[in-house]
Design a protein around this motif. Structure first.
Motif, PDB file in Angstrom:
ATOM      1  N   SER A 151     -31.537  64.136 -75.044  1.00 28.62           N
ATOM      2  CA  SER A 151     -30.358  63.952 -74.202  1.00 28.62           C
ATOM      3  C   SER A 151     -29.168  63.358 -74.945  1.00 28.62           C
ATOM      4  CB  SER A 151     -30.709  63.082 -72.997  1.00 28.62           C
ATOM      5  OG  SER A 151     -31.187  61.805 -73.396  1.00 28.62           O
ATOM      6  N   SER A 152     -29.385  62.337 -75.782  1.00 30.73           N
ATOM      7  CA  SER A 152     -28.240  61.714 -76.451  1.00 30.73           C
ATOM      8  C   SER A 152     -27.664  62.622 -77.528  1.00 30.73           C
ATOM      9  CB  SER A 152     -28.634  60.361 -77.062  1.00 30.73           C
ATOM     10  OG  SER A 152     -29.446  60.515 -78.211  1.00 30.73           O
ATOM     11  N   ALA A 153     -28.510  63.458 -78.150  1.00 24.61           N
ATOM     12  CA  ALA A 153     -28.018  64.419 -79.143  1.00 24.61           C
ATOM     13  C   ALA A 153     -27.234  65.524 -78.471  1.00 24.61           C
ATOM     14  CB  ALA A 153     -29.186  64.995 -79.940  1.00 24.61           C
ATOM     15  N   VAL A 154     -27.728  66.002 -77.336  1.00 25.43           N
ATOM     16  CA  VAL A 154     -27.063  67.093 -76.612  1.00 25.43           C
ATOM     17  C   VAL A 154     -25.683  66.673 -76.132  1.00 25.43           C
ATOM     18  CG1 VAL A 154     -27.153  68.395 -74.444  1.00 25.43           C
ATOM     19  CG2 VAL A 154     -29.157  68.316 -75.942  1.00 25.43           C
ATOM     20  N   VAL A 155     -25.579  65.483 -75.536  1.00 28.45           N
ATOM     21  CA  VAL A 155     -24.283  65.058 -75.007  1.00 28.45           C
ATOM     22  C   VAL A 155     -23.282  64.819 -76.140  1.00 28.45           C
ATOM     23  CG1 VAL A 155     -24.771  62.568 -74.885  1.00 28.45           C
ATOM     24  CG2 VAL A 155     -23.192  63.602 -73.247  1.00 28.45           C
ATOM     25  N   TYR A 156     -23.762  64.376 -77.309  1.00 29.51           N
ATOM     26  CA  TYR A 156     -22.872  64.200 -78.459  1.00 29.51           C
ATOM     27  C   TYR A 156     -22.399  65.560 -78.985  1.00 29.51           C
ATOM     28  CZ  TYR A 156     -20.927  61.909 -82.589  1.00 29.51           C
ATOM     29  OH  TYR A 156     -20.068  61.436 -83.559  1.00 29.51           O
ATOM     30  N   ALA A 157     -23.335  66.505 -79.081  1.00 29.38           N
ATOM     31  CA  ALA A 157     -22.980  67.834 -79.583  1.00 29.38           C
ATOM     32  C   ALA A 157     -21.937  68.493 -78.700  1.00 29.38           C
ATOM     33  CB  ALA A 157     -24.230  68.710 -79.679  1.00 29.38           C
ATOM     34  N   ASN A 158     -22.140  68.450 -77.393  1.00 31.92           N
ATOM     35  CA  ASN A 158     -21.197  69.086 -76.469  1.00 31.92           C
ATOM     36  C   ASN A 158     -19.854  68.381 -76.423  1.00 31.92           C
ATOM     37  OD1 ASN A 158     -22.528  71.358 -75.204  1.00 31.92           O
ATOM     38  ND2 ASN A 158     -23.882  69.903 -74.188  1.00 31.92           N
ATOM     39  N   SER A 159     -19.890  67.063 -76.334  1.00 35.06           N
ATOM     40  CA  SER A 159     -18.680  66.303 -76.021  1.00 35.06           C
ATOM     41  C   SER A 159     -17.851  65.983 -77.251  1.00 35.06           C
ATOM     42  CB  SER A 159     -19.064  65.003 -75.313  1.00 35.06           C
ATOM     43  OG  SER A 159     -19.928  65.244 -74.227  1.00 35.06           O
ATOM     44  N   ALA A 163     -19.599  71.642 -79.722  1.00 36.07           N
ATOM     45  CA  ALA A 163     -20.575  72.727 -79.757  1.00 36.07           C
ATOM     46  C   ALA A 163     -21.047  73.002 -78.325  1.00 36.07           C
ATOM     47  CB  ALA A 163     -21.742  72.359 -80.663  1.00 36.07           C
ATOM     48  N   ARG A 164     -21.892  74.021 -78.161  1.00 37.22           N
ATOM     49  CA  ARG A 164     -22.290  74.428 -76.809  1.00 37.22           C
ATOM     50  C   ARG A 164     -23.806  74.531 -76.725  1.00 37.22           C
ATOM     51  NH1 ARG A 164     -17.815  78.005 -73.963  1.00 37.22           N
ATOM     52  NH2 ARG A 164     -15.991  76.879 -74.742  1.00 37.22           N
ATOM     53  N   THR A 165     -24.396  73.647 -75.927  1.00 32.30           N
ATOM     54  CA  THR A 165     -25.843  73.674 -75.730  1.00 32.30           C
ATOM     55  C   THR A 165     -26.199  73.075 -74.397  1.00 32.30           C
ATOM     56  OG1 THR A 165     -27.993  73.040 -76.662  1.00 32.30           O
ATOM     57  CG2 THR A 165     -26.199  71.451 -76.897  1.00 32.30           C
ATOM     58  N   ASN A 166     -27.256  73.571 -73.812  1.00 36.99           N
ATOM     59  CA  ASN A 166     -27.884  72.885 -72.700  1.00 36.99           C
ATOM     60  C   ASN A 166     -28.944  71.944 -73.270  1.00 36.99           C
ATOM     61  OD1 ASN A 166     -26.538  74.358 -70.466  1.00 36.99           O
ATOM     62  ND2 ASN A 166     -27.608  76.117 -71.377  1.00 36.99           N
ATOM     63  N   CYS A 167     -29.508  71.106 -72.421  1.00 36.72           N
ATOM     64  CA  CYS A 167     -30.587  70.221 -72.885  1.00 36.72           C
ATOM     65  C   CYS A 167     -31.872  71.044 -72.865  1.00 36.72           C
ATOM     66  CB  CYS A 167     -30.689  68.995 -71.981  1.00 36.72           C
ATOM     67  SG  CYS A 167     -31.547  67.618 -72.747  1.00 36.72           S
ATOM     68  N   GLU A 168     -32.178  71.623 -74.011  1.00 39.96           N
ATOM     69  CA  GLU A 168     -33.292  72.558 -74.097  1.00 39.96           C
ATOM     70  C   GLU A 168     -34.621  71.828 -74.212  1.00 39.96           C
ATOM     71  OE1 GLU A 168     -33.066  75.608 -73.487  1.00 39.96           O
ATOM     72  OE2 GLU A 168     -30.944  76.084 -73.757  1.00 39.96           O
ATOM     73  N   VAL A 254     -25.896  63.382 -67.694  1.00 39.49           N
ATOM     74  CA  VAL A 254     -24.662  63.915 -68.275  1.00 39.49           C
ATOM     75  C   VAL A 254     -24.965  64.647 -69.581  1.00 39.49           C
ATOM     76  CG1 VAL A 254     -22.401  63.316 -69.230  1.00 39.49           C
ATOM     77  CG2 VAL A 254     -23.251  62.142 -67.179  1.00 39.49           C
ATOM     78  N   GLU A 255     -24.462  65.873 -69.694  1.00 37.44           N
ATOM     79  CA  GLU A 255     -24.612  66.652 -70.924  1.00 37.44           C
ATOM     80  C   GLU A 255     -23.265  66.906 -71.605  1.00 37.44           C
ATOM     81  OE1 GLU A 255     -26.859  70.199 -70.106  1.00 37.44           O
ATOM     82  OE2 GLU A 255     -28.626  69.070 -69.464  1.00 37.44           O
ATOM     83  N   ILE A 256     -22.174  66.643 -70.893  1.00 39.07           N
ATOM     84  CA  ILE A 256     -20.848  66.758 -71.505  1.00 39.07           C
ATOM     85  C   ILE A 256     -19.879  65.858 -70.750  1.00 39.07           C
ATOM     86  CG2 ILE A 256     -20.300  68.822 -70.127  1.00 39.07           C
ATOM     87  CD1 ILE A 256     -18.491  69.745 -72.443  1.00 39.07           C
ATOM     88  N   TYR A 257     -19.015  65.182 -71.499  1.00 39.21           N
ATOM     89  CA  TYR A 257     -17.951  64.377 -70.915  1.00 39.21           C
ATOM     90  C   TYR A 257     -16.676  64.655 -71.691  1.00 39.21           C
ATOM     91  CZ  TYR A 257     -18.799  61.317 -74.948  1.00 39.21           C
ATOM     92  OH  TYR A 257     -18.960  60.832 -76.226  1.00 39.21           O
ATOM     93  N   HIS A 258     -15.564  64.212 -71.142  1.00 39.63           N
ATOM     94  CA  HIS A 258     -14.272  64.408 -71.801  1.00 39.63           C
ATOM     95  C   HIS A 258     -13.483  63.103 -71.823  1.00 39.63           C
ATOM     96  CE1 HIS A 258     -14.857  68.755 -71.753  1.00 39.63           C
ATOM     97  NE2 HIS A 258     -15.136  68.689 -70.461  1.00 39.63           N
ATOM     98  N   LEU A 259     -12.889  62.808 -72.972  1.00 41.56           N
ATOM     99  CA  LEU A 259     -11.954  61.692 -73.128  1.00 41.56           C
ATOM    100  C   LEU A 259     -10.623  62.308 -73.551  1.00 41.56           C
ATOM    101  CD1 LEU A 259     -14.224  59.255 -75.202  1.00 41.56           C
ATOM    102  CD2 LEU A 259     -13.956  59.339 -72.709  1.00 41.56           C
ATOM    103  N   PRO A 260      -9.697  62.489 -72.620  1.00 44.21           N
ATOM    104  CA  PRO A 260      -8.448  63.179 -72.954  1.00 44.21           C
ATOM    105  C   PRO A 260      -7.739  62.550 -74.150  1.00 44.21           C
ATOM    106  CG  PRO A 260      -8.666  63.002 -70.587  1.00 44.21           C
ATOM    107  CD  PRO A 260      -9.788  62.193 -71.182  1.00 44.21           C
ATOM    108  N   GLY A 261      -7.372  63.411 -75.090  1.00 46.17           N
ATOM    109  CA  GLY A 261      -6.715  62.969 -76.304  1.00 46.17           C
ATOM    110  C   GLY A 261      -7.666  62.533 -77.393  1.00 46.17           C
ATOM    111  N   ILE A 262      -8.972  62.532 -77.099  1.00 42.80           N
ATOM    112  CA  ILE A 262      -9.977  62.089 -78.071  1.00 42.80           C
ATOM    113  C   ILE A 262     -11.009  63.181 -78.322  1.00 42.80           C
ATOM    114  CG2 ILE A 262     -11.800  60.401 -78.554  1.00 42.80           C
ATOM    115  CD1 ILE A 262     -10.178  58.379 -76.895  1.00 42.80           C
ATOM    116  N   THR A 263     -11.681  63.637 -77.286  1.00 38.98           N
ATOM    117  CA  THR A 263     -12.691  64.684 -77.466  1.00 38.98           C
ATOM    118  C   THR A 263     -12.010  66.053 -77.560  1.00 38.98           C
ATOM    119  OG1 THR A 263     -13.056  64.712 -75.072  1.00 38.98           O
ATOM    120  CG2 THR A 263     -14.554  63.389 -76.426  1.00 38.98           C
ATOM    121  N   PRO A 264     -12.627  67.013 -78.262  1.00 37.67           N
ATOM    122  CA  PRO A 264     -11.899  68.220 -78.681  1.00 37.67           C
ATOM    123  C   PRO A 264     -11.491  69.180 -77.583  1.00 37.67           C
ATOM    124  CG  PRO A 264     -14.220  68.372 -79.286  1.00 37.67           C
ATOM    125  CD  PRO A 264     -13.982  66.967 -78.832  1.00 37.67           C
TER     126      PRO A 264
END
Length: 425
Positions: A151-159, A163-168, A254-264
Motif C-alpha cells: 500500500s505505501s509503495a503504491v500510493v507513492y508511485a501513483n501520487s 506512475a499508474r498502478t492499482n494495489c495489486e 488511499v492509492e492516490i492523493y494530490h498536493l496542488p503545486g507539488i505532486t505531478p
C-alpha cells in the motif's frame, strides 16, 4: 475482454505453459473487474521470495517452480517458470540473515528465503527486498503503467511519481511479470485519478510527524477515495511524502492523493479535480489533536521495551539523524531499538559510519522486513514506540502490544531512557 493478437498467442501457449497460465489468470482477473482490455507494463513490484510454511511444503513437493505456479499464478499444473518477461523486483520480505540472534524468527524460514532469492535472482527478479523500491533505484516515470503491490509503495508511485498502478496482489503481479500485461482499470484511467475530497490544512504541516498525522486524517476521511490537500503546507521532502502516503493508506485505502503545486498531476486545485472543487474539510488544531490522541490511544504504560523506526523503510536522512541522536550514548538496558532499512541503503550507512554509531549505542540496523511483515518483535515486548503512524495503526493488533507514536527524537529519547515522554507540541 478485448485481447490483442499477442495476448491471444500467449494464452494459446505460444510462449510456453507458464506464460499461458499467467495470461489465463489475467483474463479471469480482468473479466471479474469488467476491464475492457489489458495494458502494457514494464515495471512489476511483487512478492516471490517471502517464506511461509505453505511455500515450504510446495517447495518440498516440486521446487520453486511449483511454489510460483500455485501462489503466483493460481495454477496447480506442473510448470517450468521461465525468466521474467519484464523488469521485476521483490518487495519487502521476511527477516534475513542479519537478523539471526536478534529477531525471534525461525532460522528455517531465513534459509528458505535465501534459497528463494537464488532461484528468483536467476529468473530475473531484482531482490530489492524493501517496501520503498523507489529509494533504491526502481523509479517508474510519470504516466507509466506499472503493477505494484504494498500500500505505501503504491500510493507513492501513483501520487509522487505519477506512475499508474492499482494495489495489486501476489497472483496478479506474478502473472504480469511473465506477460508484461495487467488489466486496465482503476488508477490506469484518467477519470479514476481525479480528486474526490478537498482537505484544507489550517495549522502548519512541516516534518514527518505532522505529514503523517495529516495523512492519517485524510485517509480516515476519504477511505478509498482521493484527497486533494491544500493549506499551510511546508515544502515536503521524500520522507514527508512517504509518511503521508503510508498513513493515508493505513487509516483508509488511499492509492492516490494530490498536493496542488507539488505532486505531478495537480498543478492547480482545479486540475486535481478536473472541475470546480467541492467545499473544503478543515484540518486544524482540533483535528490534529484528535489524530495524535487516536494514534496514542493504545498506550497506557510509559515503560518502553522496544523502539521501532523505519516504516516505510528508512531513508538515509533518517539513518543519519538516528546516528546523530545516539552518538556517544547508550540505550536503556531494558529497551531495544531496531531501525529498518533497504539493504542497499544499509551498505551506504555502513560506509558512512552511521551503522557503527547506532550499534555502539546498542541499537540494530536491520534489512529486508519489519515486525509487522514478519510478525516478530523482541521477546517480551509489551510496549513499543514508533515514528510511523502506519506501525502505530497495525502493530498493536498484529502482536498484541501497546503503542506510542511520536517524532524520531521522542522515540530515540524513549530508547535511551526506557520511558515514553513524547507529547504534541
Amino acid at each position: 475482454m478485448l485481447l490483442t493478437d499477442s495476448d491471444k498467442a500467449m494464452l494459446d501457449g505460444a510462449e510456453g505453459p507458464a506464460t499461458a497460465a499467467a495470461m489465463d489468470l489475467l483474463v479471469r482477473y480482468g473479466s471479474a473487474l469488467d476491464a475492457e482490455r489489458l495494458c502494457d507494463v514494464r515495471n512489476v513490484a511483487g512478492t516471490m521470495t517471502q517464506p511461509s510454511p505453505v511455500k515450504a511444503q510446495l517447495v518440498r513437493e516440486g521446487g520453486w517452480d511449483k511454489a510460483y505456479a500455485v501462489i503466483n499464478l493460481d495454477s496447480d499444473e506442473d510448470l517450468e517458470i521461465p525468466a521474467m518477461r519484464v523488469p521485476t523486483c521483490q518487495l519487502q520480505q521476511s527477516f534475513g540473515p542479519d537478523s539471526e540472534g536478534i529477531a525471534p524468527y525461525p532460522k528455517e524460514m531465513i534459509e528458505l528465503q535465501s534459497d528463494a532469492e537464488s532461484f528468483y535472482g536467476r529468473k530475473g527478479v531484482n531482490i530489492l527486498a524493501t517496501c520503498t523500491p523507489y529509494q533504491v533505484g526502481n523509479i517508474p516515470v510519470r504516466g507509466e503503467h506499472v503493477a505494484w503491490m504494498e500500500s505505501s509503495a503504491v500510493v507513492y508511485a501513483n501520487s509522487v511519481l505519477g506512475a499508474r498502478t492499482n494495489c495489486e496482489g501476489t497472483a496478479s503481479t506474478g502473472a504480469a511479470s511473465l506477460t508484461g500485461r495487467i488489466p486496465c482499470w482503476g488508477n490506469h484511467h484518467d477519470a479514476n485519478r481525479r480528486g474526490t475530497h478537498l482537505v484544507e490544512a489550517r495549522t502548519p504541516v512541516d516534518g514527518p510527524l505532522e505529514w503523517g498525522m495529516l495523512g492519517y486524517f485524510a485517509g480516515g476521511l476519504v477511505q478509498d477515495e482521493r484527497p486533494v490537500v491544500t493549506g499551510e503546507l511546508r515544502q515536503p521532502d521524500l520522507l514527508d511524502l512517504k509518511h503521508f502516503g503510508a498513513a493515508a493508506a493505513s487509516s483508509g485505502g488511499v492509492e492516490i492523493y494530490h498536493l496542488p503545486g507539488i505532486t505531478p498531476e495537480a498543478p492547480t486545485v482545479r486540475a486535481a479535480f478536473g472541475t470546480d472543487p467541492p467545499g473544503a474539510v478543515p484540518y486544524g488544531q482540533r483535528e490534529r489533536r484528535a489524530v495524535y490522541d487516536d494514534l496514542n490511544s493504545q498506550g497506557d504504560c510509559a515503560d518502553v521495551d522496544f523502539v521501532l523506526l523505519g516504516c516505510p523503510h528508512a531513508s538515509l536522512d533518517q539513518v543519519r539523524e538516528t546516528a546523530h541522536l545516539l552518538e556517544g550514548r547508550r540505550l536503556h538496558s531494558g529497551t531495544q531499538l531496531w531501525l529498518m532499512v533497504p539493504r542497499a541503503l544499509r551498505t551506504t550507512a555502513d560506509r558512512n559510519g552511521w551503522t557503527g554509531t547506532i550499534e555502539r549505542a546498542g541499537g540494530r540496523v536491520l534489512t529486508d522486513s519489519c515486525p509487522a511483515m514478519s510478525r516478530s518483535a523482541p521477546p517480551g515486548t509489551r510496549v513499543f514506540a514508533t515514528d510511523s503512524a502506519k506501525q502505530a495503526h497495525y502493530l498493536p493488533a498484529i502482536l498484541g502490544i501497546e503503542a506510542w507514536f511520536g517524532t524520531l527524537q521522542d522515540c530515540v529519547s524513549a530508547a535511551l531512557t526506557g520511558r515514553w515522554k513524547g507529547e504534541l507540541r
